[in-house]
Design an enzyme around this catalytic site. Structure first.
Site, PDB file in Angstrom:
ATOM      1  N   HIS A 195     -14.550  22.456   0.812  1.00  0.00           N
ATOM      2  CA  HIS A 195     -15.630  23.051   1.609  1.00  0.00           C
ATOM      3  C   HIS A 195     -16.141  24.306   0.893  1.00  0.00           C
ATOM      4  CE1 HIS A 195     -13.437  21.312   5.323  1.00  0.00           C
ATOM      5  NE2 HIS A 195     -14.615  20.728   5.334  1.00  0.00           N
ATOM      6  N   HIS A 228      -8.741  22.923   0.996  1.00  0.00           N
ATOM      7  CA  HIS A 228      -9.596  22.971   2.185  1.00  0.00           C
ATOM      8  C   HIS A 228     -10.806  23.871   1.962  1.00  0.00           C
ATOM      9  CE1 HIS A 228     -11.026  24.508   6.065  1.00  0.00           C
ATOM     10  NE2 HIS A 228     -10.733  23.312   6.518  1.00  0.00           N
ATOM     11  N   GLU A 274     -20.521  27.139   3.592  1.00  0.00           N
ATOM     12  CA  GLU A 274     -21.169  26.633   4.811  1.00  0.00           C
ATOM     13  C   GLU A 274     -21.706  27.803   5.631  1.00  0.00           C
ATOM     14  OE1 GLU A 274     -18.505  24.373   7.279  1.00  0.00           O
ATOM     15  OE2 GLU A 274     -20.080  23.749   8.674  1.00  0.00           O
ATOM     16  N   HIS A 311     -17.495  12.457   3.956  1.00  0.00           N
ATOM     17  CA  HIS A 311     -16.789  13.637   4.496  1.00  0.00           C
ATOM     18  C   HIS A 311     -16.629  13.520   6.005  1.00  0.00           C
ATOM     19  CE1 HIS A 311     -15.352  17.783   4.393  1.00  0.00           C
ATOM     20  NE2 HIS A 311     -16.041  17.987   5.503  1.00  0.00           N
ATOM     21  N   ARG A 320     -15.105  26.609  15.904  1.00  0.00           N
ATOM     22  CA  ARG A 320     -13.821  26.463  15.236  1.00  0.00           C
ATOM     23  C   ARG A 320     -12.678  26.784  16.212  1.00  0.00           C
ATOM     24  NH1 ARG A 320     -11.182  29.624  10.084  1.00  0.00           N
ATOM     25  NH2 ARG A 320     -11.124  31.290  11.617  1.00  0.00           N
ATOM     26  N   HIS A 371     -21.010  20.888   1.806  1.00  0.00           N
ATOM     27  CA  HIS A 371     -21.962  21.740   2.545  1.00  0.00           C
ATOM     28  C   HIS A 371     -22.941  22.458   1.604  1.00  0.00           C
ATOM     29  CE1 HIS A 371     -20.052  20.871   6.279  1.00  0.00           C
ATOM     30  NE2 HIS A 371     -18.922  21.466   5.948  1.00  0.00           N
ATOM     31  N   ASP A 412     -18.727  14.439   8.965  1.00  0.00           N
ATOM     32  CA  ASP A 412     -18.005  15.691   9.183  1.00  0.00           C
ATOM     33  C   ASP A 412     -17.333  15.769  10.559  1.00  0.00           C
ATOM     34  OD1 ASP A 412     -17.003  18.218   8.780  1.00  0.00           O
ATOM     35  OD2 ASP A 412     -18.919  19.232   8.572  1.00  0.00           O
ATOM     36  N   TYR A 424      -6.694  17.455   7.049  1.00  0.00           N
ATOM     37  CA  TYR A 424      -5.903  18.697   6.971  1.00  0.00           C
ATOM     38  C   TYR A 424      -4.953  18.881   8.141  1.00  0.00           C
ATOM     39  CZ  TYR A 424      -9.530  20.554  10.107  1.00  0.00           C
ATOM     40  OH  TYR A 424     -10.383  20.738  11.164  1.00  0.00           O
TER      41      TYR A 424
HETATM   42 ZN   LIG Z   1     -15.582  19.462   6.879  1.00  0.00          ZN
END
Ligand SMILES: [Zn+2]
Length: 434
Positions: free
Chosen positions: A232, A205, A235, A59, A85, A269, A320, A124
């Site tokens: 995902h 996603h 998480e 990942h 993010r 996750h 990740d 993505y």
């Molecule tokens: Zn990820």
């Protein structure tokens, strides 16, 4: 056409232990043909080396390599997954396609030098800055070929910007219009793959980016095509709260109900997943991908992995965010996180009580299974994807061969890796020691 090779290192990993005097015959097609004491003359004799299967990073978001060293200072109240993010979205806003390619290539090269011979790129960021052109998709294929890593392009479906929310800002570069256009792009990409080193996997996603109905349809079509399916899951607690509010179920349970099974499903996750739900995922044929250094960096939490006892096939690891690219560190963090959580030692161990062997299986066989690639072992039929360790490297010197894997996993890092091989193609990474 390449010649076949006979490779003999001082020590070769069998999956159970290091053994001396084994020869590995690699065919012209880049797969392992035979392994054993074959009395053939080696064409490549690796002295003072131990041979291992190459590691599998199940990942990755390669472009996030551009965030390394940024966002590690906290002037006010500290940060969270959500402030991180936002920084990632700001990076997306800055990246043109050439910068995207540079970062992806940089990450993939660093992976190869770190002994990662296969990467599952959970991709993505599809579009360039100027519209929905899918300009970035083929750049991932190109970067992987140039860096010499085996690639499973985990092409992501991304349609909404949160449960019931439209895409906004940087998220527009992630956009998939609908299921038909998703599979059309998959078909286009399938024609551009390098057959020996590249394949596709399907991805939603997250439950933020697609509805349960869309995910169920994607998964059914992925299964029909024989593709692995990654998503995902859980998480962050906020994701669970949003999903409960919208659908009355936490994400993983909702998925298991709607998909009607979990074969080839990789839940990435599961940091906040209830132990009973993780057990349900595994019972339905799914597996879990843990990304310990990223989850640590983002302050996500420590997963409850008790359901994985006795299930070595159902665990893999990912780098990740690529704030660090080291499967050795991912392995160590995975076990140490569980030790800290449970306040005991030897949590992730195999049937014979060996922790390093169990962790290394996650970093090789588990990742290969999660990506649907015959790799992760030195055995006939597997790709000849290999790592050569310098047994005299500073961090390993003096290790008993029977403890060499433990010394590598708990006490060393990629500085001990001096050469790697992908589909029979060798590269040296560090000057050999005198
Ligand atoms: Zn990820």
């Amino acid at each position: 056409v390449k010649d076949s090779q006979v490779v003999e290192a001082d020590w070769t990993w069998t999956g159970a232990a290091f053994e001396p005097g084994l020869q590995v015959v690699i065919g012209a097609d880049g797969t392992v043909e035979r392994v054993g004491r074959l009395d053939s003359r080696p064409t490549l004799r690796l002295r003072d080396r131990a041979l291992l299967p190459g590691m599998v990073d199940a990942h990755s978001h390669a472009f996030q390599r551009g965030l390394r060293g940024r966002g590690e200072r906290f002037a006010d109240a500290g940060g969270s997954f959500w402030t991180w993010r936002q920084a990632m979205y700001e990076l997306v806003e800055r990246l043109d396609t050439s910068a995207f390619y540079r970062l992806t290539l940089q990450a993939f090269r660093e992976m190869r030098a770190a002994g990662i011979t296969t990467v599952g790129e959970f991709h993505y960021l599809h579009h360039g800055p100027d519209g929905e052109d899918h300009a970035c998709d083929e750049l991932v294929l190109k970067a992987a070929a140039r860096a010499g890593v085996r690639l499973v392009l985990l092409q992501s479906f991304y349609k909404s910007g949160g449960v019931g929310k439209p895409l906004a800002g940087a998220q527009r570069r992630f956009r998939t219009a609908d299921l038909d256009s998703y599979w059309r792009q998959m078909d286009r990409l399938a024609e551009r793959l390098k057959p020996a080193t590249q394949r596709l996997g399907a991805v939603a996603h997250s439950l933020r980016a697609a509805t349960p109905e869309e995910i169920a349809k994607l998964y059914a079509e992925a299964r029909r095509r024989g593709l692995v399916f990654h998503i995902h899951v859980e998480e962050q607690r906020q994701e669970i709260a949003d999903c409960l509010a919208a659908y009355g179920r936490p994400p993983l349970l909702l998925l298991l109900e709607r998909l009607g099974g979990a074969e080839a499903l990789v839940a990435v996750h599961c940091t906040q997943t209830a132990a009973a739900d993780l057990a349900r995922l595994l019972a339905a044929g799914g597996s879990v991908c843990v990304c310990p250094t990223t989850e640590g960096n983002l302050g996500d939490g420590l997963p409850d992995l008790q359901a994985l006892a006795g299930r070595e096939d159902a665990l893999c690891l990912g780098s990740d965010s690529n704030s660090r690219i080291s499967m050795v560190e991912e392995m160590r963090w995975l076990e140490y996180g569980q030790r800290l959580r449970q306040q005991r030692r030897g949590v992730l161990r195999d049937a014979e009580g060996q922790v390093a062997r169990r962790l290394f299986a996650a970093a090789t066989l588990g990742g290969a299974a999660a990506l649907g690639v015959p790799a992760g072992r030195i055995a006939p039929g597997s790709w000849a994807d290999l790592v050569a360790l310098d047994v005299n490297a500073a961090a390993l010197g003096g290790a008993d061969p029977q403890a060499l894997l433990d010394a590598f996993v708990f006490g060393a890092s990629e500085e001990a890796i001096v050469a790697t091989c992908v589909a029979g193609e060798w590269r040296e990474h560090r000057p050999p020691r005198s």
